[in-house]
Design a protein around this motif. Sequence first.
Motif, PDB file in Angstrom:
ATOM      1  N   ARG A 199      -7.862 -10.457   5.612  1.00 26.06           N
ATOM      2  CA  ARG A 199      -7.484  -9.483   4.576  1.00 26.06           C
ATOM      3  C   ARG A 199      -6.252  -9.952   3.795  1.00 26.06           C
ATOM      4  NH1 ARG A 199     -10.166  -5.024   4.349  1.00 26.06           N
ATOM      5  NH2 ARG A 199      -8.483  -3.746   3.561  1.00 26.06           N
ATOM      6  N   GLY A 201      -7.483  -1.481  -5.606  1.00 25.65           N
ATOM      7  CA  GLY A 201      -8.250  -1.312  -4.383  1.00 25.65           C
ATOM      8  C   GLY A 201      -8.863   0.072  -4.287  1.00 25.65           C
ATOM      9  N   ALA A 257     -11.508   2.669  -1.546  1.00 26.61           N
ATOM     10  CA  ALA A 257     -12.178   2.851  -0.258  1.00 26.61           C
ATOM     11  C   ALA A 257     -13.694   2.862  -0.408  1.00 26.61           C
ATOM     12  CB  ALA A 257     -11.714   4.143   0.395  1.00 26.61           C
ATOM     13  N   LEU A 287      -2.743  -2.491  -6.439  1.00 29.20           N
ATOM     14  CA  LEU A 287      -2.267  -3.117  -5.203  1.00 29.20           C
ATOM     15  C   LEU A 287      -1.296  -4.253  -5.512  1.00 29.20           C
ATOM     16  CD1 LEU A 287      -5.726  -3.430  -3.437  1.00 29.20           C
ATOM     17  CD2 LEU A 287      -3.908  -1.817  -2.842  1.00 29.20           C
ATOM     18  N   LEU A 299      -3.594  -7.431   2.380  1.00 31.68           N
ATOM     19  CA  LEU A 299      -4.148  -6.105   2.647  1.00 31.68           C
ATOM     20  C   LEU A 299      -4.296  -5.847   4.148  1.00 31.68           C
ATOM     21  CD1 LEU A 299      -6.886  -6.037  -0.121  1.00 31.68           C
ATOM     22  CD2 LEU A 299      -4.633  -4.972  -0.157  1.00 31.68           C
ATOM     23  N   MET A 339      -2.390  -4.520   6.225  1.00 34.39           N
ATOM     24  CA  MET A 339      -1.903  -3.194   6.627  1.00 34.39           C
ATOM     25  C   MET A 339      -2.552  -2.071   5.818  1.00 34.39           C
ATOM     26  SD  MET A 339       0.033  -4.091   8.998  1.00 34.39           S
ATOM     27  CE  MET A 339       1.461  -3.229   9.515  1.00 34.39           C
ATOM     28  N   ARG A 340      -3.610  -2.393   5.085  1.00 34.12           N
ATOM     29  CA  ARG A 340      -4.308  -1.404   4.251  1.00 34.12           C
ATOM     30  C   ARG A 340      -5.794  -1.371   4.621  1.00 34.12           C
ATOM     31  NH1 ARG A 340      -1.766  -0.178  -0.744  1.00 34.12           N
ATOM     32  NH2 ARG A 340      -3.349   1.451  -0.740  1.00 34.12           N
ATOM     33  N   GLU A 365      -7.903   0.913   4.735  1.00 36.28           N
ATOM     34  CA  GLU A 365      -8.724   1.809   3.923  1.00 36.28           C
ATOM     35  C   GLU A 365      -9.304   1.131   2.686  1.00 36.28           C
ATOM     36  OE1 GLU A 365      -4.643   2.101   2.039  1.00 36.28           O
ATOM     37  OE2 GLU A 365      -5.424   1.837   4.064  1.00 36.28           O
ATOM     38  N   VAL A 366      -8.710   0.024   2.264  1.00 38.19           N
ATOM     39  CA  VAL A 366      -9.185  -0.687   1.072  1.00 38.19           C
ATOM     40  C   VAL A 366     -10.395  -1.539   1.453  1.00 38.19           C
ATOM     41  CG1 VAL A 366      -8.609  -2.377  -0.710  1.00 38.19           C
ATOM     42  CG2 VAL A 366      -6.903  -0.692   0.007  1.00 38.19           C
TER      43      VAL A 366
END
Length: 137
Positions: free
Chosen positions: A31, A54, A56, A66, A84, A86-87, A89-90
């Motif tokens: 990611r 980004g 979901a 982002l 990404l 730590m993201r 949901e993306v």
Amino acid sequence: MPTKLELIPADTRMEANGDGASFNISESASRTFLCRLTVTDQTEQESLEVSIWGSADGETWPKKPLLKLPQQFYRGTTKMVLDLSMRPEVKFIRAHWDLNRWGRVAPTPMFVAGMEILEVPPMSRETPTKRMSLATS
């Protein structure tokens, strides 16, 4: 997932603000991506702003990007890292570009550019690293 995606196909002629296609990145192992924007042609007195967005679900896009690359005025290549990790949901990303024109020449801005992203492979904890010793005099 391919390790290389073209968020903006190479040599895309841009004369108005726009969005690139969305890509599903949910299968990415790290990611983390190296983003490379290459401007190959432009006219004078104009700027290009490219950002990565980004989502979901690939349908609903938030109000903030982002990543926003530095504003471009000339030909050349700009690189930035999109992390990404730590993201979670993306799941989808896409590029967006804004053009701005000032001055007295042609009223329509024009850039020819492309943007690709390369996935940075995950690092193994077992990968040996060498420590550098500092020279002392």
